[in-house]
Enzyme design. Structure first.
Site, short mmCIF file in Angstrom:
data_model
loop_
_atom_site.label_atom_id
_atom_site.label_comp_id
_atom_site.label_asym_id
_atom_site.label_seq_id
_atom_site.Cartn_x
_atom_site.Cartn_y
_atom_site.Cartn_z
N GLU A 29 -6.45 6.92 -7.74
CA GLU A 29 -6.45 6.74 -6.28
C GLU A 29 -5.10 7.19 -5.76
OE1 GLU A 29 -7.58 2.84 -4.82
OE2 GLU A 29 -6.05 2.96 -3.23
N GLU A 50 -0.47 3.39 3.67
CA GLU A 50 -1.05 2.07 3.92
C GLU A 50 -0.05 1.26 4.73
OE1 GLU A 50 -3.83 0.12 0.73
OE2 GLU A 50 -2.07 0.98 -0.28
#
Length: 271
Positions: free
Chosen positions: A151, A156
């Protein structure tokens, strides 16, 4: 009011100059390596109205964040995602029953990529409980289920958990979750304004750039026995944009919060 010819020419010249400055400002976020060695191969500039392009975007739908304990239900509804005034809006909102809905857009099976410079220009929500993300997942789980096939988190942001820290991270079998293989942050004073978030993904490394400035790097350790454990990043990945609510990083949502929004000006891929 009639504009005289010299004034009209000056007005047009100033307009063209402003447009040129705007164009240069967007291009200035590119690292020198990308400018000199790569070309734009795909983008969505969101220069249309209404539904996000069917040619570019698919939707993940459902609730609870696939194990993250999130509060939202992802939908295809224009209530939660739409394009207007030159940008994509991803809107998380609480409905009349007090339930949260949002959107998670992906390029899965439409535009997967292996390597390149991938850049998002976005405004982020800062409301407590929100958890916006711009990231990549493998098109196929060649090396197994998460985190084995990897990933790549371009960006974020979670006010409840990190404050003003904006993170770039990679997960794989060699390191994931709270012990990610590589993770670093930058405190951005106002993420509600436009900023660029990008990764330069190559065969031997992944580098993060925020507003064109280098953030961190994860290098391929080239393990001989099980190379995929630390480097599953040699397969096609697809792009994801979403706003989650609550969950592991979102945390508690204020009872009086009704909605929050991430806005995306463009998504561009260079190779």
């Amino acid at each position: 009011m009639k504009i005289s010819c010299p004034i009209k020419i000056l007005f047009i010249s100033l307009s063209l100059f402003s447009a040129l400055l705007c164009s240069c400002a967007q291009k200035s976020s590119l690292p020198d390596y990308v400018k000199e060695n790569m070309k734009l191969v795909w983008s969505d500039e969101f220069d249309y109205e209404g539904e996000p392009s069917e040619k570019n975007w698919e939707y993940d739908t459902g609730g609870h964040g696939w194990g993250n304990g999130e509060r939202q239900n992802y939908t295809k509804s224009r209530t939660n995602s739409y394009v207007s005034d030159g940008s994509l809006k991803i809107l998380a909102c609480k409905n009349e029953k007090g339930k949260w809905t949002s959107a998670r857009l992906t390029t899965s099976f439409k535009h997967p990529f292996t390597y390149g410079y991938i850049e998002f220009r976005a405004k982020l929500p800062t409301e407590r409980g929100s958890w916006p993300a711009l990231w990549l997942l493998p098109q196929r789980t060649t090396y197994g289920q998460w985190p084995r096939s990897g990933e790549i988190d371009v960006m974020e942001y979670a006010t409840n958990f990190w404050g003003k820290k904006t993170y770039g991270t990679v997960h794989c079998k060699a390191g994931y979750g709270g012990n990610a293989a590589n993770s670093d942050y930058r405190e951005i004073s106002n993420v509600k304004k436009w900023h660029t978030y990008a990764v330069l993904w190559q065969e031997d490394s992944i580098k993060w750039y925020y507003d064109g400035e280098f953030l961190t790097e994860y290098k391929n350790p080239k393990n001989e026995d099980q190379p995929w454990e630390a480097w599953p990043f040699d397969k096609p990945f697809y792009l994801i944009m979403n706003v989650a609510m609550g969950g592991i990083l979102g945390g508690d949502i204020p009872s009086d919060l009704e909605k929050c929004q991430m806005e995306v000006d463009y998504v561009r891929v260079y190779q």
